[in-house]
Scaffold this motif. Structure first.
Motif, PDB file in Angstrom:
ATOM      1  N   TRP A  31      10.060  13.753  -1.277  1.00  0.00           N
ATOM      2  CA  TRP A  31       8.768  13.318  -0.748  1.00  0.00           C
ATOM      3  C   TRP A  31       7.840  12.890  -1.879  1.00  0.00           C
ATOM      4  CZ3 TRP A  31       3.636  15.558  -0.314  1.00  0.00           C
ATOM      5  CH2 TRP A  31       2.824  14.838   0.578  1.00  0.00           C
ATOM      6  N   THR A  32       7.865  13.682  -2.976  1.00  0.00           N
ATOM      7  CA  THR A  32       7.046  13.341  -4.142  1.00  0.00           C
ATOM      8  C   THR A  32       7.365  11.938  -4.637  1.00  0.00           C
ATOM      9  OG1 THR A  32       7.152  15.648  -4.772  1.00  0.00           O
ATOM     10  CG2 THR A  32       6.430  14.106  -6.455  1.00  0.00           C
ATOM     11  N   VAL A  33       8.639  11.606  -4.660  1.00  0.00           N
ATOM     12  CA  VAL A  33       9.019  10.305  -5.166  1.00  0.00           C
ATOM     13  C   VAL A  33       8.632   9.203  -4.186  1.00  0.00           C
ATOM     14  CG1 VAL A  33      10.967   8.893  -5.883  1.00  0.00           C
ATOM     15  CG2 VAL A  33      10.895  11.275  -6.501  1.00  0.00           C
ATOM     16  N   MET A  34       8.802   9.469  -2.880  1.00  0.00           N
ATOM     17  CA  MET A  34       8.697   8.383  -1.920  1.00  0.00           C
ATOM     18  C   MET A  34       7.312   8.126  -1.370  1.00  0.00           C
ATOM     19  SD  MET A  34      12.225   8.490   0.159  1.00  0.00           S
ATOM     20  CE  MET A  34      11.642   7.108   1.104  1.00  0.00           C
ATOM     21  N   THR A  35       6.449   9.137  -1.387  1.00  0.00           N
ATOM     22  CA  THR A  35       5.151   8.950  -0.748  1.00  0.00           C
ATOM     23  C   THR A  35       4.354   7.850  -1.453  1.00  0.00           C
ATOM     24  OG1 THR A  35       3.143  10.024  -0.072  1.00  0.00           O
ATOM     25  CG2 THR A  35       4.069  10.734  -2.135  1.00  0.00           C
ATOM     26  N   ILE A  36       3.492   7.170  -0.669  1.00  0.00           N
ATOM     27  CA  ILE A  36       2.879   5.962  -1.196  1.00  0.00           C
ATOM     28  C   ILE A  36       1.677   6.261  -2.081  1.00  0.00           C
ATOM     29  CG2 ILE A  36       1.709   3.846  -0.531  1.00  0.00           C
ATOM     30  CD1 ILE A  36       3.577   4.037   2.004  1.00  0.00           C
ATOM     31  N   ARG A  37       0.820   7.149  -1.607  1.00  0.00           N
ATOM     32  CA  ARG A  37      -0.378   7.425  -2.400  1.00  0.00           C
ATOM     33  C   ARG A  37      -0.037   8.341  -3.574  1.00  0.00           C
ATOM     34  NH1 ARG A  37      -5.103   5.834  -1.110  1.00  0.00           N
ATOM     35  NH2 ARG A  37      -5.561   5.014   0.958  1.00  0.00           N
ATOM     36  N   LEU A  38      -0.588   7.990  -4.731  1.00  0.00           N
ATOM     37  CA  LEU A  38      -0.296   8.788  -5.922  1.00  0.00           C
ATOM     38  C   LEU A  38      -0.802  10.211  -5.784  1.00  0.00           C
ATOM     39  CD1 LEU A  38      -0.829   6.567  -9.051  1.00  0.00           C
ATOM     40  CD2 LEU A  38       1.165   7.863  -8.415  1.00  0.00           C
ATOM     41  N   VAL A  39      -1.939  10.366  -5.094  1.00  0.00           N
ATOM     42  CA  VAL A  39      -2.496  11.706  -4.946  1.00  0.00           C
ATOM     43  C   VAL A  39      -1.530  12.584  -4.158  1.00  0.00           C
ATOM     44  CG1 VAL A  39      -4.430  13.031  -4.092  1.00  0.00           C
ATOM     45  CG2 VAL A  39      -4.809  10.785  -5.035  1.00  0.00           C
ATOM     46  N   HIS A  40      -0.945  12.019  -3.092  1.00  0.00           N
ATOM     47  CA  HIS A  40       0.047  12.777  -2.327  1.00  0.00           C
ATOM     48  C   HIS A  40       1.223  13.151  -3.208  1.00  0.00           C
ATOM     49  CE1 HIS A  40      -1.352  10.945   1.751  1.00  0.00           C
ATOM     50  NE2 HIS A  40      -2.293  11.620   1.110  1.00  0.00           N
ATOM     51  N   SER A  41       1.574  12.208  -4.060  1.00  0.00           N
ATOM     52  CA  SER A  41       2.703  12.440  -4.951  1.00  0.00           C
ATOM     53  C   SER A  41       2.422  13.637  -5.868  1.00  0.00           C
ATOM     54  CB  SER A  41       2.917  11.172  -5.764  1.00  0.00           C
ATOM     55  OG  SER A  41       4.179  11.138  -6.280  1.00  0.00           O
ATOM     56  N   VAL A  42       1.187  13.697  -6.369  1.00  0.00           N
ATOM     57  CA  VAL A  42       0.831  14.812  -7.244  1.00  0.00           C
ATOM     58  C   VAL A  42       0.868  16.130  -6.481  1.00  0.00           C
ATOM     59  CG1 VAL A  42      -0.994  15.774  -8.654  1.00  0.00           C
ATOM     60  CG2 VAL A  42      -0.544  13.355  -8.731  1.00  0.00           C
ATOM     61  N   VAL A  43       0.367  16.098  -5.231  1.00  0.00           N
ATOM     62  CA  VAL A  43       0.419  17.309  -4.407  1.00  0.00           C
ATOM     63  C   VAL A  43       1.874  17.718  -4.182  1.00  0.00           C
ATOM     64  CG1 VAL A  43      -0.104  18.250  -2.137  1.00  0.00           C
ATOM     65  CG2 VAL A  43      -1.769  16.835  -3.304  1.00  0.00           C
ATOM     66  N   GLY A  44       2.719  16.703  -3.937  1.00  0.00           N
ATOM     67  CA  GLY A  44       4.138  16.983  -3.743  1.00  0.00           C
ATOM     68  C   GLY A  44       4.745  17.644  -4.968  1.00  0.00           C
ATOM     69  N   LEU A  45       4.307  17.193  -6.157  1.00  0.00           N
ATOM     70  CA  LEU A  45       4.825  17.789  -7.390  1.00  0.00           C
ATOM     71  C   LEU A  45       4.411  19.255  -7.484  1.00  0.00           C
ATOM     72  CD1 LEU A  45       6.400  16.905  -9.877  1.00  0.00           C
ATOM     73  CD2 LEU A  45       4.241  16.631 -11.033  1.00  0.00           C
ATOM     74  N   ALA A  46       3.161  19.534  -7.113  1.00  0.00           N
ATOM     75  CA  ALA A  46       2.687  20.916  -7.147  1.00  0.00           C
ATOM     76  C   ALA A  46       3.497  21.777  -6.178  1.00  0.00           C
ATOM     77  CB  ALA A  46       1.206  20.967  -6.794  1.00  0.00           C
TER      78      ALA A  46
END
Lengths: 161, 476, 106
Positions: A17-32
């Protein structure tokens, strides 16, 4: 064992999900989130101290760093965003398939050769290992933090010519 | 006592950042000059064994387990020389007081990291200090914050992270196979011959990481950008020593005295070495910027060292060590020359500065010394190390590789003569004025490095028996 | 090693390999510097898990934890520096799309 597998699957899903999500902010949340699940797995592998570090530092501090970077750099209009979304989807669509196929192949064909384990360790306390046997690493930590401080000074404090 | 090589720069770093008004860039500069020259002199005048004898009282405090042998000694000397040169070049190319101070501090961090990399006896500590050096260099590369320098830094950073991931994966497998990460334990695990599949897998991963860090050919993408876009003093540091310590020294150390290899690994390393020698030499022809040409030449020369390490016989390793030292010296010399040209004419593009080099007599002569040495022309130092490498290859029955290494020297000579003719030998009508405008610091470095190159070259036959061949025996 | 642990070990390895695939894919396919860093982060997570797993399997939990603590500190520092580099790259180009990052030729 079942719990481990569930946690591992959650870890992988969250990473995808971290890799695929479009918004960078979501990506950062996914990383957390990935970090947090990883902390749980590390805890289950008898390593509570590393789990605490992973949870607080990686899941917390790194997200702060990334959020800061993202909030300084994201300037994108609504229309561009919609165009970008389609283009992105095409590029990232392959990842789930690759992961699923690779996973199936690995489950089917990955054979790990038996190997002999080394003898048990004498010292089993992480604090003793860190302070008595790996003090050079501690020195290294101190030096690298100083290097990081100079990085911050150079990048954020020093005015540009 | 060896730990002082790590602790003294570290303490100096802390002292420089105490909140006192009088600690400015000037003080920092002179203290660092003293430190770097002391390191070089100490290494020169002290015999190896003086370092392992110290009072027992001190022994209680100095619990660090380090590893000091002739190889480490040569490395410490090379580090001190190149870092000193970089500092002197920076004095005339970095003008802002604040930036100069930051530069000196980061240089001290890099020095600490490299000294420790040379001395550690544990594979994870090795990784830690390699990473410290890398972080210091990332910041140094971006210190001027030019557009291109920033992009070169990012490229280097991401590739370096990939290398780290390879190395760490390999470290995880070493834990699995050996249970401990010190060099001696890993060596014992190889000798015990159990878990050999696991160990070979770990070596393969480690090798991938190291190849990225060395910048040899299939993984060389970051090298020309990093070397040519960075500030000139940082180029000297990066090309002269950092890539060599973090990549080649580690390769040399691990593959000569820790890992026990099978034949296929030797062949792989040698193949990579030969590919870099030839490919980078050919690529150097197409460059129109001096710094880029020097970068490709650097990749090509690194190929010689990798080739010799891959050959693996004691004579070849000896040749690798000597070529390491010589290459660090003359490549720094050539990058200092590039810095002089950049300082004087504001560019290193060959089409712009064609024929202007003859206005700088010192630069012109020393660059001739540097590039003849790189090409391996007899009385200079580069000739001897290349000769040893090629003899070692022929001795080990590697005739193909030996001939390729020999013929590639001609290529090196060709592209360097092309550069020398373009920049320095063509006379233009503009007569040189009274002073040539190159700062004293840069001139001093040029003369120092050229003197070392000529001195080592001329003195080589005399110290060969008494000093150099002894290294071969002490390595193991 | 008893068969149960061995089977678990095998599954862990499979998931770690899949994490590596996701991370590498992210770095290769992404057109955004921050996302490239996130891909690298995923790779480091996978390595962290692998080190802890290695320590668990061969009863070196203390050693593995000591290593992971140092590793996390290094990771943070590198990410701070990388963040600074990305910010400056953005300042010059007003974009963090690597395709528009000038003409570094490699």
């Amino acid at each position: 064992m079942a719990i481990d597998l569930i946690l591992l699957s959650a870890l992988l899903l969250s990473a995808i999900w971290t890799v695929m999500t479009i918004r960078l902010v979501h990506s950062v949340v996914g990383l957390a989130l990935t970090s947090a699940i990883l902390a749980a797995i590390i805890y289950r592998l008898d390593s509570p101290l590393a789990a605490v570090f992973e949870l607080s530092v990686c899941s917390g501090l790194i997200s702060v760093i990334f959020i800061t970077t993202v909030s300084f750099t994201q300037r994108i209009s609504k229309e561009r965003f919609i165009v970008r979304r389609k283009e992105r989807l095409l590029r990232f669509l392959y990842l789930p398939f690759i992961v699923i196929i690779a996973g199936l192949l690995l489950v089917r064909y990955l054979r790990i050769p038996q190997f002999s384990l080394p003898l048990s360790a004498q010292v089993t306390d992480v604090r003793l290992v860190l302070w008595n046997m790996r003090h050079l690493d501690l020195l290294g930590q101190a030096i690298i933090i100083i290097a990081g401080v100079f990085g911050v000074v150079v990048f954020f404090k020093e005015p540009n010519k | 006592m060896v730990v002082l090589f790590i602790l003294i720069p570290f303490v100096l770093l802390l002292v420089l950042n105490l909140p006192f008004k009088f600690l400015n860039a000037r003080i920092a500069f002179w203290l660092s000059v003293v430190l770097f020259s002391t390191q070089a002199l100490f290494v020169l005048i002290n015999s190896l064994f003086a370092w392992s004898n110290y009072p027992a009282v001190l022994g209680q405090f100095l619990i660090f387990k380090l590893w000091l042998d002739p190889l480490a000694f040569i490395m410490l000397f090379t580090i001190a020389i190149v870092v000193l040169v970089s500092l002197l070049v920076a004095r005339s190319t970095i003008t802002t007081e604040k930036r100069s101070f930051n530069f000196i501090n980061l240089l001290l961090v890099a020095l600490t990291g490299m000294n420790a990399t040379v001395l550690v006896a544990d594979i994870f500590s090795l990784y830690v200090f390699v990473e410290i050096t890398a972080v210091a260099v990332f910041v140094l590369m971006a210190i001027e914050k030019n557009k291109f320098a920033i992009e070169g830094t990012f490229k280097y950073l991401v590739l370096s992270m990939f290398a780290s991931v390879f190395i760490l994966t390999s470290i995880a497998f070493f834990i699995l196979a050996c249970g401990d990460l010190s060099f001696s334990e890993i060596h014992n695990a190889f000798l015990a011959n159990s878990n050999i599949i696991l160990l070979n897998f770990a070596i393969g991963l480690f090798l991938c990481g190291l190849f990225i860090k060395c910048g040899v050919v299939p993984f060389h993408g970051w090298v020309p950008d990093a070397y040519s876009e960075a500030q000139s003093a940082v180029s000297v540091l990066l090309a002269g020593i950092v890539t060599k310590i973090t990549g080649i020294y580690v390769l040399m150390r691990l593959f000569s005295s820790v890992f026990v290899l099978k034949g296929s690994f030797h062949n792989l390393i040698m193949l990579i070495g030969v590919i870099s020698i030839v490919f980078a030499a050919l690529a150097a022809f197409r460059q129109d910027n001096i710094k880029r040409m020097l970068s490709y030449s650097s990749i090509s020369q690194v190929g010689y060292i990798v080739l010799a390490i891959g050959c693996g016989t004691p004579l070849a390793i000896l040749g690798a060590i000597l070529h390491f030292f010589n290459h660090a010296i003359f490549k720094s010399l050539l990058f200092v020359n590039a810095a002089a040209l950049e300082k004087k004419f504001g560019s290193t593009d060959m089409s712009i500065i064609t024929g202007l080099g003859s206005q700088l007599p010192v630069t012109s002569v020393t660059s001739l010394v540097g590039l003849l040495s790189t090409a391996g022309i007899p009385p200079l130092s580069g000739f001897w190390s290349k000769l040893i490498i090629i003899i070692a290859l022929f001795n080990a029955q590697q005739f193909t590789y030996g001939w390729i290494a020999l013929l590639a020297s001609v290529l090196t000579l060709a592209y360097f003569l092309f550069m020398e003719r373009n920049i320095f030998l063509i006379k233009t009508e503009t007569a040189p004025e009274g002073s040539d405008g190159v700062p004293f610091g840069i001139k001093f470095c040029e003369i120092l490095l050229a003197a070392i190159t000529i001195g080592v070259g001329l003195g080589f036959p005399f110290i060969l028996n008494s000093q150099i061949l002894q290294l071969k025996g002490l390595l193991y | 090693m008893n068969p149960d642990t061995f089977e678990l070990f095998r599954y862990f390895i499979i998931f770690i390999i899949l994490l590596f695939i996701s991370g590498v894919y992210c770095v290769l396919v992404s057109f955004n510097l921050v996302r490239a860093l996130i891909g690298v982060e995923i790779l480091i997570k996978a390595v962290t898990l692998l080190i802890i797993l290695a320590g668990y399997i061969c009863d070196r939990v203390a050693l593995a934890q000591a290593i992971v603590l140092t590793l996390i500190v290094i990771e943070i520092v590198i990410m701070v520096v990388a963040g600074g580099v990305v910010l400056w790259a953005f300042k010059y180009n007003k974009t963090i799309d690597p395709r528009r990052l000038s003409n570094l030729r490699g």
